[in-house]
Motif scaffolding. Structure first.
Motif, PDB file in Angstrom:
ATOM      1  N   LEU A   1      10.840  15.581  11.887  1.00 31.33           N
ATOM      2  CA  LEU A   1      12.188  15.073  12.127  1.00 31.33           C
ATOM      3  C   LEU A   1      12.371  14.749  13.723  1.00 31.33           C
ATOM      4  O   LEU A   1      12.921  13.655  14.129  1.00 31.33           O
ATOM      5  N   LEU A   2      11.445  15.467  14.587  1.00 32.32           N
ATOM      6  CA  LEU A   2      11.397  14.821  16.044  1.00 32.32           C
ATOM      7  C   LEU A   2      10.929  13.591  15.986  1.00 32.32           C
ATOM      8  O   LEU A   2      10.990  12.753  16.931  1.00 32.32           O
ATOM      9  N   GLY A   3       9.755  13.010  15.202  1.00 32.55           N
ATOM     10  CA  GLY A   3       9.224  11.711  15.118  1.00 32.55           C
ATOM     11  C   GLY A   3      10.215  10.721  14.723  1.00 32.55           C
ATOM     12  O   GLY A   3      10.290   9.820  15.397  1.00 32.55           O
ATOM     13  N   LEU A   4      11.115  11.025  13.736  1.00 31.76           N
ATOM     14  CA  LEU A   4      12.337  10.515  13.487  1.00 31.76           C
ATOM     15  C   LEU A   4      13.000  10.059  14.700  1.00 31.76           C
ATOM     16  O   LEU A   4      13.606   8.856  14.945  1.00 31.76           O
ATOM     17  N   GLU A   5      13.442  11.102  15.240  1.00 31.31           N
ATOM     18  CA  GLU A   5      14.471  11.045  16.367  1.00 31.31           C
ATOM     19  C   GLU A   5      13.773  10.286  17.536  1.00 31.31           C
ATOM     20  O   GLU A   5      14.459   9.412  18.385  1.00 31.31           O
ATOM     21  N   GLY A   6      12.630  10.172  17.866  1.00 28.29           N
ATOM     22  CA  GLY A   6      11.879   9.520  18.728  1.00 28.29           C
ATOM     23  C   GLY A   6      11.545   8.016  18.734  1.00 28.29           C
ATOM     24  O   GLY A   6      12.205   7.364  19.384  1.00 28.29           O
ATOM     25  N   ILE A   7      11.581   7.737  17.360  1.00 22.90           N
ATOM     26  CA  ILE A   7      11.406   6.216  16.965  1.00 22.90           C
ATOM     27  C   ILE A   7      12.786   5.692  17.049  1.00 22.90           C
ATOM     28  O   ILE A   7      13.135   4.765  17.718  1.00 22.90           O
TER      29      ILE A   7
ATOM     30  N   ALA B   1      23.504  11.477   4.854  1.00 26.09           N
ATOM     31  CA  ALA B   1      23.770  12.480   4.076  1.00 26.09           C
ATOM     32  C   ALA B   1      25.060  12.980   4.915  1.00 26.09           C
ATOM     33  O   ALA B   1      25.259  12.880   6.043  1.00 26.09           O
ATOM     34  N   THR B   2      25.930  13.565   4.207  1.00 27.31           N
ATOM     35  CA  THR B   2      27.165  14.382   4.944  1.00 27.31           C
ATOM     36  C   THR B   2      26.682  15.596   5.692  1.00 27.31           C
ATOM     37  O   THR B   2      25.773  16.571   4.910  1.00 27.31           O
ATOM     38  N   PRO B   3      26.944  15.380   6.754  1.00 26.39           N
ATOM     39  CA  PRO B   3      26.272  16.605   7.495  1.00 26.39           C
ATOM     40  C   PRO B   3      26.627  17.892   7.257  1.00 26.39           C
ATOM     41  O   PRO B   3      27.936  18.067   6.667  1.00 26.39           O
ATOM     42  N   SER B   4      25.872  19.013   7.162  1.00 28.68           N
ATOM     43  CA  SER B   4      26.041  20.245   6.747  1.00 28.68           C
ATOM     44  C   SER B   4      27.027  20.873   8.119  1.00 28.68           C
ATOM     45  O   SER B   4      26.743  20.658   8.862  1.00 28.68           O
ATOM     46  N   PRO B   5      27.833  21.915   7.351  1.00 32.68           N
ATOM     47  CA  PRO B   5      28.272  22.805   8.383  1.00 32.68           C
ATOM     48  C   PRO B   5      27.235  23.539   9.258  1.00 32.68           C
ATOM     49  O   PRO B   5      26.244  23.940   8.752  1.00 32.68           O
ATOM     50  N   GLN B   6      27.665  23.642  10.869  1.00 34.46           N
ATOM     51  CA  GLN B   6      26.737  24.347  11.300  1.00 34.46           C
ATOM     52  C   GLN B   6      26.110  25.554  11.113  1.00 34.46           C
ATOM     53  O   GLN B   6      25.147  26.204  11.275  1.00 34.46           O
ATOM     54  N   ASP B   7      26.915  26.406  10.345  1.00 33.29           N
ATOM     55  CA  ASP B   7      26.739  27.761  10.011  1.00 33.29           C
ATOM     56  C   ASP B   7      25.864  27.675   8.317  1.00 33.29           C
ATOM     57  O   ASP B   7      25.551  28.936   7.810  1.00 33.29           O
TER      58      ASP B   7
ATOM     59  N   TRP C   1       8.864  16.066   0.393  1.00 35.45           N
ATOM     60  CA  TRP C   1       8.717  15.665   1.929  1.00 35.45           C
ATOM     61  C   TRP C   1       7.819  14.353   2.093  1.00 35.45           C
ATOM     62  O   TRP C   1       6.866  13.926   1.180  1.00 35.45           O
ATOM     63  N   PRO C   2       8.220  13.507   3.006  1.00 31.50           N
ATOM     64  CA  PRO C   2       8.934  13.570   3.982  1.00 31.50           C
ATOM     65  C   PRO C   2      10.331  13.342   3.873  1.00 31.50           C
ATOM     66  O   PRO C   2      11.201  13.221   4.761  1.00 31.50           O
ATOM     67  N   TRP C   3      10.686  12.504   2.675  1.00 33.49           N
ATOM     68  CA  TRP C   3      11.806  11.927   2.468  1.00 33.49           C
ATOM     69  C   TRP C   3      13.035  12.550   2.609  1.00 33.49           C
ATOM     70  O   TRP C   3      14.188  12.330   2.996  1.00 33.49           O
ATOM     71  N   CYS C   4      13.022  13.795   1.919  1.00 32.43           N
ATOM     72  CA  CYS C   4      13.993  14.614   1.695  1.00 32.43           C
ATOM     73  C   CYS C   4      14.329  15.239   3.106  1.00 32.43           C
ATOM     74  O   CYS C   4      15.661  15.579   3.435  1.00 32.43           O
ATOM     75  N   LEU C   5      13.527  15.219   3.967  1.00 32.68           N
ATOM     76  CA  LEU C   5      13.562  15.819   5.214  1.00 32.68           C
ATOM     77  C   LEU C   5      14.661  14.960   5.907  1.00 32.68           C
ATOM     78  O   LEU C   5      15.225  15.538   6.886  1.00 32.68           O
ATOM     79  N   SER C   6      14.670  13.744   5.762  1.00 31.84           N
ATOM     80  CA  SER C   6      15.478  12.529   6.355  1.00 31.84           C
ATOM     81  C   SER C   6      16.933  12.968   6.261  1.00 31.84           C
ATOM     82  O   SER C   6      17.743  12.633   7.256  1.00 31.84           O
TER      83      SER C   6
ATOM     84  N   GLU D   1      21.354   9.973  10.616  1.00 29.61           N
ATOM     85  CA  GLU D   1      21.492   8.757  11.583  1.00 29.61           C
ATOM     86  C   GLU D   1      20.035   8.469  12.183  1.00 29.61           C
ATOM     87  O   GLU D   1      19.883   7.353  12.103  1.00 29.61           O
ATOM     88  N   ALA D   2      19.413   9.441  12.442  1.00 29.48           N
ATOM     89  CA  ALA D   2      18.019   8.966  13.181  1.00 29.48           C
ATOM     90  C   ALA D   2      17.164   8.401  12.347  1.00 29.48           C
ATOM     91  O   ALA D   2      16.321   7.381  12.336  1.00 29.48           O
ATOM     92  N   ALA D   3      17.224   8.818  10.889  1.00 33.69           N
ATOM     93  CA  ALA D   3      16.374   8.336   9.852  1.00 33.69           C
ATOM     94  C   ALA D   3      16.569   6.704   9.480  1.00 33.69           C
ATOM     95  O   ALA D   3      15.790   6.041   9.282  1.00 33.69           O
ATOM     96  N   GLN D   4      18.024   6.791   9.344  1.00 34.74           N
ATOM     97  CA  GLN D   4      18.459   5.397   9.514  1.00 34.74           C
ATOM     98  C   GLN D   4      17.760   4.139  10.407  1.00 34.74           C
ATOM     99  O   GLN D   4      17.664   3.103  10.074  1.00 34.74           O
TER     100      GLN D   4
END
Length: 301
Positions: A10-16, A252-258, A269-274, A279-282
């Motif tokens: 996930l951090l890799g996706l965010e970095g790209i 995906a629709t963001p999940s509630p914070q809790d 993995w890794p596709w479902c982790l996206s 937004e980062a994955a896209q």
């Protein structure tokens, strides 16, 4: 052994995604949202200890395990077949080798187009399925580095979804050139190196239940060209098809914070982790080719 940590992915996706923002593809709001999301991911206790040790599995063992389900839904088939069909459709029928033929996907394709087909694969289980699927073809057990095929005996070689499993392209392309007659063609399709970078390596479950991935290597576009030229082959065509719009990951629709973080089954993995950073994955995957497809030719009449 591979250590797969969902947070690392996930951090890799965010970095790209942030690198693309840094070069001007996205604005300030996008960059600040990514930085905030990184902080949230780092604070997510469900991700902290979710790393998995994954075995590296060789192709013979991996395809033995995978053989029973290999012909299930596979988006790669939908991407490479139209391009390979367009290339092969312009060639005369003749003696064709399906190298690393697997369950006979392209052996059947070639036979339907009038070719006399020989298939070679290193997996006895995959070959058994290929023989059932294409009874009019001949199949032999063999390795891509030492094909059980005479010199200059085929007019066409097709090799699909196999060369990311070999560490060096040079020896294999030299073998393809050896068995081709002058004027013969080589058609290769495989996972694009950018997709390999993003974790596209086949998963399998070992007999004891441990996770494993088939050994996969990242070959750059230039690696194929250099190997082909060294083998005396000419480049005729190169295509880098992208995923069809219907198969592209969507936010995906963001999940509630809790809500608890849902990592999904390891096999996805890794596709479902996206879905945890849509937004980062896209942004990280936008415009990235899915496959790399080549047409090479051995000079001759």
């Amino acid at each position: 052994m591979i250590y797969e940590h969902p947070l690392a992915y996930l951090l890799g996706l965010e970095g790209i995604a942030l690198m693309r923002a840094f070069t001007g593809e996205f604005g300030r709001d996008f960059a600040e949202a990514r930085i905030a999301e990184i902080r949230a991911l780092l604070d997510d206790e469900a991700l902290a200890g979710a790393g998995v040790e994954v075995a590296r599995v060789d192709t013979v063992e991996g395809y033995r395990i995978w053989s029973g389900t290999y012909d299930g839904p596979n988006s790669a088939f939908d991407i490479d077949e139209p391009v390979v069909d367009a290339i092969v459709g312009g060639l005369p029928a003749g003696a064709a080798l399906d190298a690393a033929c697997g369950t006979g996907r392209f052996a059947a394709f070639l036979a339907e187009r009038g070719h006399q087909v020989l298939g070679v694969d290193g997996s006895p289980e995959m070959l058994a399925l290929a023989r059932e699927r294409v009874p009019q073809a001949e199949f032999r057990l063999g390795d891509l580095h030492r094909l059980p095929v005479p010199d200059e005996s085929v007019d066409l070689v097709v090799c699909a979804l196999a060369l990311t499993h070999v560490p060096e392209l040079g020896p294999v392309l030299a073998e393809f050139a050896r068995v081709l007659r002058p004027g013969g063609s080589l058609v290769i399709s495989d996972v694009h190196p950018e997709r390999v970078t993003r974790g596209n390596a086949p998963p399998v479950r070992l007999p004891d239940g441990r996770p494993g991935r088939l050994v996969t290597h990242r070959h750059l576009t230039g690696d194929y060209v250099r190997a082909a030229l060294a083998a005396g082959l000419d480049v005729r065509r190169c295509e880098e098809p992208r995923l069809p719009a219907a198969n592209r990951p969507t936010a995906a629709t963001p999940s509630p914070q809790d809500a608890p973080t849902a990592l999904g089954p390891w096999e996805l993995w890794p596709w479902c982790l996206s879905e945890l950073a849509p937004e980062a994955a896209q942004a990280a995957n936008a415009g990235v080719p899915a496959m790399l497809i080549w047409h090479f030719r051995r000079p001759g009449p």
